[in-house]
Enzyme design. Structure first.
Site, mmCIF file in Angstrom:
data_model
loop_
_atom_site.group_PDB
_atom_site.id
_atom_site.type_symbol
_atom_site.label_atom_id
_atom_site.label_comp_id
_atom_site.label_asym_id
_atom_site.label_seq_id
_atom_site.Cartn_x
_atom_site.Cartn_y
_atom_site.Cartn_z
ATOM 1 N N GLN A 9 -5.699 -0.373 -3.789
ATOM 2 C CA GLN A 9 -6.326 -1.527 -4.441
ATOM 3 C C GLN A 9 -7.183 -1.108 -5.634
ATOM 4 O O GLN A 9 -7.210 -1.790 -6.662
ATOM 5 C CB GLN A 9 -7.167 -2.289 -3.410
ATOM 6 C CG GLN A 9 -7.739 -3.586 -3.970
ATOM 7 C CD GLN A 9 -8.444 -4.400 -2.922
ATOM 8 O OE1 GLN A 9 -8.083 -4.372 -1.744
ATOM 9 N NE2 GLN A 9 -9.464 -5.129 -3.337
ATOM 10 N N HIS A 33 -5.418 -5.950 3.738
ATOM 11 C CA HIS A 33 -4.404 -4.905 3.847
ATOM 12 C C HIS A 33 -3.758 -4.984 5.230
ATOM 13 O O HIS A 33 -4.440 -4.798 6.235
ATOM 14 C CB HIS A 33 -5.054 -3.524 3.662
ATOM 15 C CG HIS A 33 -5.550 -3.290 2.273
ATOM 16 N ND1 HIS A 33 -5.116 -2.252 1.490
ATOM 17 C CD2 HIS A 33 -6.442 -3.973 1.523
ATOM 18 C CE1 HIS A 33 -5.714 -2.311 0.310
ATOM 19 N NE2 HIS A 33 -6.534 -3.335 0.313
ATOM 20 N N CYS A 53 -1.984 -2.950 6.656
ATOM 21 C CA CYS A 53 -2.057 -1.695 7.417
ATOM 22 C C CYS A 53 -3.370 -1.606 8.202
ATOM 23 O O CYS A 53 -3.486 -0.809 9.133
ATOM 24 C CB CYS A 53 -1.877 -0.485 6.498
ATOM 25 S SG CYS A 53 -3.154 -0.320 5.245
ATOM 26 N N CYS A 79 0.844 -1.192 0.000
ATOM 27 C CA CYS A 79 0.000 0.000 0.000
ATOM 28 C C CYS A 79 0.883 1.248 0.000
ATOM 29 O O CYS A 79 1.940 1.276 0.622
ATOM 30 C CB CYS A 79 -0.982 0.008 1.167
ATOM 31 S SG CYS A 79 -0.350 0.645 2.703
ATOM 32 N N GLU A 80 0.428 2.239 -0.746
ATOM 33 C CA GLU A 80 1.256 3.429 -0.907
ATOM 34 C C GLU A 80 1.246 4.323 0.326
ATOM 35 O O GLU A 80 2.072 5.214 0.449
ATOM 36 C CB GLU A 80 0.837 4.221 -2.139
ATOM 37 C CG GLU A 80 -0.515 4.890 -2.038
ATOM 38 C CD GLU A 80 -0.893 5.572 -3.345
ATOM 39 O OE1 GLU A 80 -0.284 5.302 -4.373
ATOM 40 O OE2 GLU A 80 -1.825 6.405 -3.305
ATOM 41 N N HIS A 81 0.308 4.078 1.229
ATOM 42 C CA HIS A 81 0.235 4.921 2.414
ATOM 43 C C HIS A 81 1.228 4.494 3.492
ATOM 44 O O HIS A 81 1.793 5.333 4.177
ATOM 45 C CB HIS A 81 -1.177 4.888 3.005
ATOM 46 C CG HIS A 81 -2.228 5.304 2.030
ATOM 47 N ND1 HIS A 81 -3.207 4.464 1.567
ATOM 48 C CD2 HIS A 81 -2.417 6.480 1.402
ATOM 49 C CE1 HIS A 81 -3.983 5.102 0.712
ATOM 50 N NE2 HIS A 81 -3.515 6.323 0.586
ATOM 51 N N HIS A 82 1.412 3.185 3.634
ATOM 52 C CA HIS A 82 2.245 2.690 4.735
ATOM 53 C C HIS A 82 3.387 1.785 4.263
ATOM 54 O O HIS A 82 4.192 1.341 5.071
ATOM 55 C CB HIS A 82 1.375 1.904 5.726
ATOM 56 C CG HIS A 82 0.199 2.672 6.249
ATOM 57 N ND1 HIS A 82 -1.050 2.590 5.678
ATOM 58 C CD2 HIS A 82 0.101 3.561 7.268
ATOM 59 C CE1 HIS A 82 -1.892 3.383 6.341
ATOM 60 N NE2 HIS A 82 -1.207 3.993 7.302
HETATM 61 N N1 LIG Z 1 -9.106 3.304 -0.667
HETATM 62 C C1 LIG Z 1 -8.014 2.692 -0.215
HETATM 63 N N2 LIG Z 1 -7.536 3.061 0.989
HETATM 64 C C2 LIG Z 1 -6.431 2.423 1.433
HETATM 65 C C3 LIG Z 1 -5.767 1.433 0.713
HETATM 66 N N3 LIG Z 1 -4.701 1.019 1.449
HETATM 67 C C4 LIG Z 1 -4.721 1.745 2.571
HETATM 68 N N4 LIG Z 1 -5.774 2.602 2.587
HETATM 69 C C5 LIG Z 1 -6.255 3.586 3.566
HETATM 70 O O1 LIG Z 1 -5.587 4.807 3.473
HETATM 71 C C6 LIG Z 1 -5.983 5.569 4.611
HETATM 72 C C7 LIG Z 1 -4.889 6.513 5.058
HETATM 73 O O2 LIG Z 1 -5.482 7.285 6.074
HETATM 74 P P1 LIG Z 1 -4.697 8.280 7.029
HETATM 75 O O3 LIG Z 1 -5.645 8.759 8.086
HETATM 76 O O4 LIG Z 1 -3.991 9.280 6.182
HETATM 77 O O5 LIG Z 1 -3.569 7.341 7.622
HETATM 78 P P2 LIG Z 1 -3.553 6.596 9.008
HETATM 79 O O6 LIG Z 1 -3.561 7.571 10.135
HETATM 80 O O7 LIG Z 1 -2.375 5.671 8.965
HETATM 81 O O8 LIG Z 1 -4.930 5.812 8.986
HETATM 82 P P3 LIG Z 1 -5.405 4.527 9.787
HETATM 83 O O9 LIG Z 1 -5.037 3.334 8.952
HETATM 84 O O10 LIG Z 1 -6.890 4.681 9.916
HETATM 85 O O11 LIG Z 1 -4.696 4.511 11.113
HETATM 86 C C8 LIG Z 1 -6.415 4.538 5.644
HETATM 87 O O12 LIG Z 1 -7.811 4.670 5.809
HETATM 88 C C9 LIG Z 1 -6.076 3.192 4.985
HETATM 89 O O13 LIG Z 1 -6.958 2.147 5.378
HETATM 90 C C10 LIG Z 1 -6.304 1.092 -0.555
HETATM 91 O O14 LIG Z 1 -5.795 0.234 -1.277
HETATM 92 N N5 LIG Z 1 -7.430 1.748 -0.963
HETATM 93 ZN ZN LIG Z 2 -1.730 1.207 4.121
#
Ligand SMILES: Nc1nc2c(ncn2[C@@H]2O[C@H](COP(=O)(O)OP(=O)(O)OP(=O)(O)O)[C@@H](O)[C@H]2O)c(=O)[nH]1
Ligand SMILES: [Zn+2]
Length: 216
Positions: A143, A171, A173, A102-105
């Site tokens: 995704q 996921h 994360c 995942c690009e966020h984590h």
């Molecule tokens: N739509 C979508 N969201 C994703 C995917 N992978 C991770 N995420 C979401 O990206 C979001 C990032 O939210 P943030 O609030 O910026 O990050 P965060 O504080 O780490 O969020 P939490 O996971 O809720 O603790 C989270 O809700 C993740 O679940 C994906 O493939 N698709």
């Molecule tokens: Zn993630």
């Protein structure tokens, strides 16, 4: 440039840009390893202790592998395996393992893709469908984008009557950190052509991805 860092590109542009292998940017491996070393220190570790001595290199190599899709292109992976064929029934490749990040984590997305198309004069080598999934999965992803990229790549390559892609994934994360919901999984779909227009074709696809194979 790669798709994930060019959100301004349309899906047609994205398919075209995928034909060209991307080059890694000019950051040296020494700089990448130094960054991992800094992370280790920030986490409270001693990067010079025996067990961690080679960890910056291992992490860099692992991340390079997990994102190797940036260095691949549709053109190369296809290797010409698009054939003229008078076929017009649904072709479905099911249960394609997906290991993405995942690009966020930069944590794993683990799941399966199911990919179908209805030809329109051209068919593609079956393994190439899995290779297309692999190329896009081995990048930093969400995704939804992974799902549409697979669909748009096939649509662009074959101009078929339609394409259907379903990705089912969990996921890490959401499992190991954050909201901590083990067992949760996400389904995303991308329907093109007749799969978008005709619910019976879509239903046939959905039924085919649910039934159990006889040889299992
Ligand atoms: N739509 C979508 N969201 C994703 C995917 N992978 C991770 N995420 C979401 O990206 C979001 C990032 O939210 P943030 O609030 O910026 O990050 P965060 O504080 O780490 O969020 P939490 O996971 O809720 O603790 C989270 O809700 C993740 O679940 C994906 O493939 N698709
Ligand atoms: Zn993630």
């Amino acid at each position: 440039m790669t798709l994930s860092i060019r959100p301004d590109l349309t899906s047609a542009d994205q398919v075209l840009s995928s034909f060209v292998a991307q080059k890694r940017p000019k950051v040296t491996e020494a700089e990448m390893m130094q960054a991992v070393r800094t992370l280790l220190i920030g986490l409270g570790e001693d990067p010079d202790r025996e067990g961690l001595k080679d960890t910056p290199k291992r992490v860099m190599k692992a991340l390079q592998f997990l994102t190797k899709g940036y260095t691949e292109s549709l053109d190369e992976l296809l290797n010409g395996a698009v054939f003229t064929e008078d076929a017009n029934e649904m072709v479905l490749v099911r249960d394609i393992d997906i290991f993405s990040s995942c690009e966020h984590h930069i944590l794993p997305i683990i799941g399966r893709a199911h990919v179908a198309y209805i030809p329109n004069g051209k068919v593609i080598g079956l393994s190439k469908i899995a290779r297309i999934c692999e190329m896009y999965a081995r990048r930093l992803q969400v995704q939804e984008r992974l799902t549409t990229q697979i669909a748009d790549a096939l649509q662009g390559l074959l101009k078929p009557q339609g394409v259907a892609v379903v990705v089912e994934a969990t996921h890490m994360c959401m499992v190991m950190r954050g909201v901590q919901k083990p067992g949760s999984w996400t389904v995303s779909s991308a329907m093109r052509g007749v799969f978008a227009e005709d619910y019976r074709t879509r239903e046939e696809f959905m039924n085919l991805i649910r039934h159990n194979a006889n040889f299992h």
